[in-house]
Motif scaffolding. Structure first.
Motif, PDB file in Angstrom:
ATOM      1  N   LYS A  11       0.861  -0.791  -0.281  1.00  0.00           N
ATOM      2  CA  LYS A  11       0.311  -0.084  -0.093  1.00  0.00           C
ATOM      3  C   LYS A  11       1.191   1.389  -0.090  1.00  0.00           C
ATOM      4  O   LYS A  11       1.643   1.625   1.310  1.00  0.00           O
ATOM      5  CB  LYS A  11      -1.299  -0.339   1.007  1.00  0.00           C
ATOM      6  CG  LYS A  11      -2.054   1.093   1.189  1.00  0.00           C
ATOM      7  CD  LYS A  11      -2.702   0.975   2.379  1.00  0.00           C
ATOM      8  CE  LYS A  11      -3.928   1.646   2.411  1.00  0.00           C
ATOM      9  NZ  LYS A  11      -4.928   1.590   3.102  1.00  0.00           N
ATOM     10  N   GLY A  12       0.739   1.913  -0.807  1.00  0.00           N
ATOM     11  CA  GLY A  12       1.786   2.852  -1.007  1.00  0.00           C
ATOM     12  C   GLY A  12       2.827   2.692  -2.015  1.00  0.00           C
ATOM     13  O   GLY A  12       3.707   1.483  -2.324  1.00  0.00           O
ATOM     14  N   LEU A  13       3.784   3.636  -1.400  1.00  0.00           N
ATOM     15  CA  LEU A  13       5.097   3.548  -2.256  1.00  0.00           C
ATOM     16  C   LEU A  13       6.450   2.448  -1.301  1.00  0.00           C
ATOM     17  O   LEU A  13       6.046   2.858   0.057  1.00  0.00           O
ATOM     18  CB  LEU A  13       5.947   4.838  -2.152  1.00  0.00           C
ATOM     19  CG  LEU A  13       5.462   5.851  -3.528  1.00  0.00           C
ATOM     20  CD1 LEU A  13       6.336   7.197  -2.956  1.00  0.00           C
ATOM     21  CD2 LEU A  13       5.659   5.837  -4.740  1.00  0.00           C
ATOM     22  N   SER A  14       6.983   1.990  -1.907  1.00  0.00           N
ATOM     23  CA  SER A  14       7.451   0.718  -1.297  1.00  0.00           C
ATOM     24  C   SER A  14       8.754   2.187  -0.854  1.00  0.00           C
ATOM     25  O   SER A  14       9.262   3.011  -1.783  1.00  0.00           O
ATOM     26  CB  SER A  14       7.754   0.022  -2.225  1.00  0.00           C
ATOM     27  OG  SER A  14       8.958   0.938  -3.225  1.00  0.00           O
ATOM     28  N   ILE A  15       9.697   1.023   0.195  1.00  0.00           N
ATOM     29  CA  ILE A  15      10.490   2.407   0.600  1.00  0.00           C
ATOM     30  C   ILE A  15      11.607   2.518  -0.114  1.00  0.00           C
ATOM     31  O   ILE A  15      12.124   3.508  -0.228  1.00  0.00           O
ATOM     32  CB  ILE A  15      11.432   1.025   1.980  1.00  0.00           C
ATOM     33  CG1 ILE A  15      10.122   1.214   2.873  1.00  0.00           C
ATOM     34  CG2 ILE A  15      12.638   1.951   2.216  1.00  0.00           C
ATOM     35  CD1 ILE A  15      10.048   3.120   3.756  1.00  0.00           C
ATOM     36  N   ARG A  16      11.550   1.464  -1.667  1.00  0.00           N
ATOM     37  CA  ARG A  16      12.697   1.190  -2.340  1.00  0.00           C
ATOM     38  C   ARG A  16      12.574   2.803  -3.414  1.00  0.00           C
ATOM     39  O   ARG A  16      13.386   3.947  -3.846  1.00  0.00           O
ATOM     40  CB  ARG A  16      12.668   0.846  -3.323  1.00  0.00           C
ATOM     41  CG  ARG A  16      14.239   0.238  -4.242  1.00  0.00           C
ATOM     42  CD  ARG A  16      14.188  -1.024  -5.005  1.00  0.00           C
ATOM     43  NE  ARG A  16      14.678  -0.915  -6.450  1.00  0.00           N
ATOM     44  CZ  ARG A  16      16.219  -0.469  -6.347  1.00  0.00           C
ATOM     45  NH1 ARG A  16      16.923  -0.680  -4.607  1.00  0.00           N
ATOM     46  NH2 ARG A  16      16.854  -0.452  -7.699  1.00  0.00           N
ATOM     47  N   ASN A  17      10.689   2.867  -3.900  1.00  0.00           N
ATOM     48  CA  ASN A  17      10.914   3.793  -4.498  1.00  0.00           C
ATOM     49  C   ASN A  17      10.626   5.492  -3.648  1.00  0.00           C
ATOM     50  O   ASN A  17      10.991   6.407  -4.791  1.00  0.00           O
ATOM     51  CB  ASN A  17       8.880   3.153  -4.962  1.00  0.00           C
ATOM     52  CG  ASN A  17       9.043   2.180  -6.677  1.00  0.00           C
ATOM     53  OD1 ASN A  17      10.148   2.210  -6.849  1.00  0.00           O
ATOM     54  ND2 ASN A  17       8.524   1.625  -6.157  1.00  0.00           N
ATOM     55  N   LEU A  18      10.775   5.488  -2.796  1.00  0.00           N
ATOM     56  CA  LEU A  18      10.622   6.426  -2.546  1.00  0.00           C
ATOM     57  C   LEU A  18      12.063   7.360  -2.106  1.00  0.00           C
ATOM     58  O   LEU A  18      12.087   8.838  -2.281  1.00  0.00           O
ATOM     59  CB  LEU A  18      10.092   5.905  -0.365  1.00  0.00           C
ATOM     60  CG  LEU A  18       9.888   7.311   0.649  1.00  0.00           C
ATOM     61  CD1 LEU A  18       9.406   8.427  -0.006  1.00  0.00           C
ATOM     62  CD2 LEU A  18       9.629   7.046   1.610  1.00  0.00           C
ATOM     63  N   THR A  19      13.083   6.508  -1.771  1.00  0.00           N
ATOM     64  CA  THR A  19      14.444   6.508  -1.990  1.00  0.00           C
ATOM     65  C   THR A  19      14.511   7.315  -3.418  1.00  0.00           C
ATOM     66  O   THR A  19      15.337   8.286  -3.175  1.00  0.00           O
ATOM     67  CB  THR A  19      15.123   5.283  -1.687  1.00  0.00           C
ATOM     68  OG1 THR A  19      14.514   4.776  -0.054  1.00  0.00           O
ATOM     69  CG2 THR A  19      16.798   5.812  -1.180  1.00  0.00           C
ATOM     70  N   HIS A  20      14.286   6.142  -4.399  1.00  0.00           N
ATOM     71  CA  HIS A  20      14.509   7.141  -5.901  1.00  0.00           C
ATOM     72  C   HIS A  20      13.508   8.328  -5.904  1.00  0.00           C
ATOM     73  O   HIS A  20      14.327   9.598  -5.938  1.00  0.00           O
ATOM     74  CB  HIS A  20      13.868   6.632  -6.596  1.00  0.00           C
ATOM     75  CG  HIS A  20      14.641   4.670  -7.199  1.00  0.00           C
ATOM     76  ND1 HIS A  20      16.641   5.265  -7.565  1.00  0.00           N
ATOM     77  CD2 HIS A  20      14.275   3.323  -6.466  1.00  0.00           C
ATOM     78  CE1 HIS A  20      15.866   4.014  -7.765  1.00  0.00           C
ATOM     79  NE2 HIS A  20      15.848   3.018  -6.654  1.00  0.00           N
ATOM     80  N   LEU A  21      12.737   8.522  -4.963  1.00  0.00           N
ATOM     81  CA  LEU A  21      11.421   9.606  -5.182  1.00  0.00           C
ATOM     82  C   LEU A  21      12.214  11.410  -4.434  1.00  0.00           C
ATOM     83  O   LEU A  21      13.035  12.245  -5.173  1.00  0.00           O
ATOM     84  CB  LEU A  21      10.508   9.757  -4.516  1.00  0.00           C
ATOM     85  CG  LEU A  21       9.705  10.815  -4.468  1.00  0.00           C
ATOM     86  CD1 LEU A  21       9.326  11.561  -5.641  1.00  0.00           C
ATOM     87  CD2 LEU A  21       8.293  11.066  -3.579  1.00  0.00           C
ATOM     88  N   LEU A  22      13.689  10.387  -3.619  1.00  0.00           N
ATOM     89  CA  LEU A  22      13.975  11.509  -2.715  1.00  0.00           C
ATOM     90  C   LEU A  22      15.354  11.775  -2.720  1.00  0.00           C
ATOM     91  O   LEU A  22      15.134  13.303  -3.376  1.00  0.00           O
ATOM     92  CB  LEU A  22      14.340  10.715  -1.501  1.00  0.00           C
ATOM     93  CG  LEU A  22      13.139  10.637  -0.611  1.00  0.00           C
ATOM     94  CD1 LEU A  22      14.126   9.929   0.766  1.00  0.00           C
ATOM     95  CD2 LEU A  22      12.641  11.608  -0.151  1.00  0.00           C
TER      96      LEU A  22
END
Length: 121
Positions: A11-22
């Motif tokens: 549900k929502g962004l995975s931590i990996r995708n969130l890190t790419h977003l950062l």
């Protein structure tokens, strides 16, 4: 009294995708020469907010890397801004920007390979 529901997987962004977003937000703020500087600030705020979710994972090192890059880069850019009055600020500011870009690229490449970023001393 209501029971707390456990978080649902996927549900929502995975931590990996969130890190790419950062890293992406940080890069947008940096590449826009401050025009979208709010993107860099958003990346750091988001890193602070989600930092606890990454404890014990390889992504924790990336969140710390982004936060440290921001604060050290800001310090060196402010000191360079003050040093402009003695005409060395342009050089130190350029060096600070190159260092920030280097850390951004190094961290993002480490993320792509699934490794934590490692500072070389």
């Amino acid at each position: 009294m209501t029971e707390a529901m456990p978080p649902e997987d996927n549900k929502g962004l995975s931590i990996r995708n969130l890190t790419h977003l950062l890293y992406g937000l940080f890069a947008i703020g940096l590449l826009s020469a401050g025009f979208f500087g709010i993107a860099t600030i958003a990346a750091v705020v988001l890193a602070y907010i989600k930092r606890g979710d990454t404890a014990g994972t390889v992504y924790a090192a990336h969140f710390d890397w982004i936060i440290r890059t921001f604060w050290w880069g800001l310090l060196w850019l402010v000191l360079s801004g003050l040093a402009i009055f003695i005409f060395i600020g342009w050089l130190t500011g350029l060096i600070a920007l190159v260092w920030i870009v280097y850390r951004l690229i190094k961290g993002w490449l480490a993320l792509a390979s699934g490794q934590p970023p490692v500072a070389e001393y």
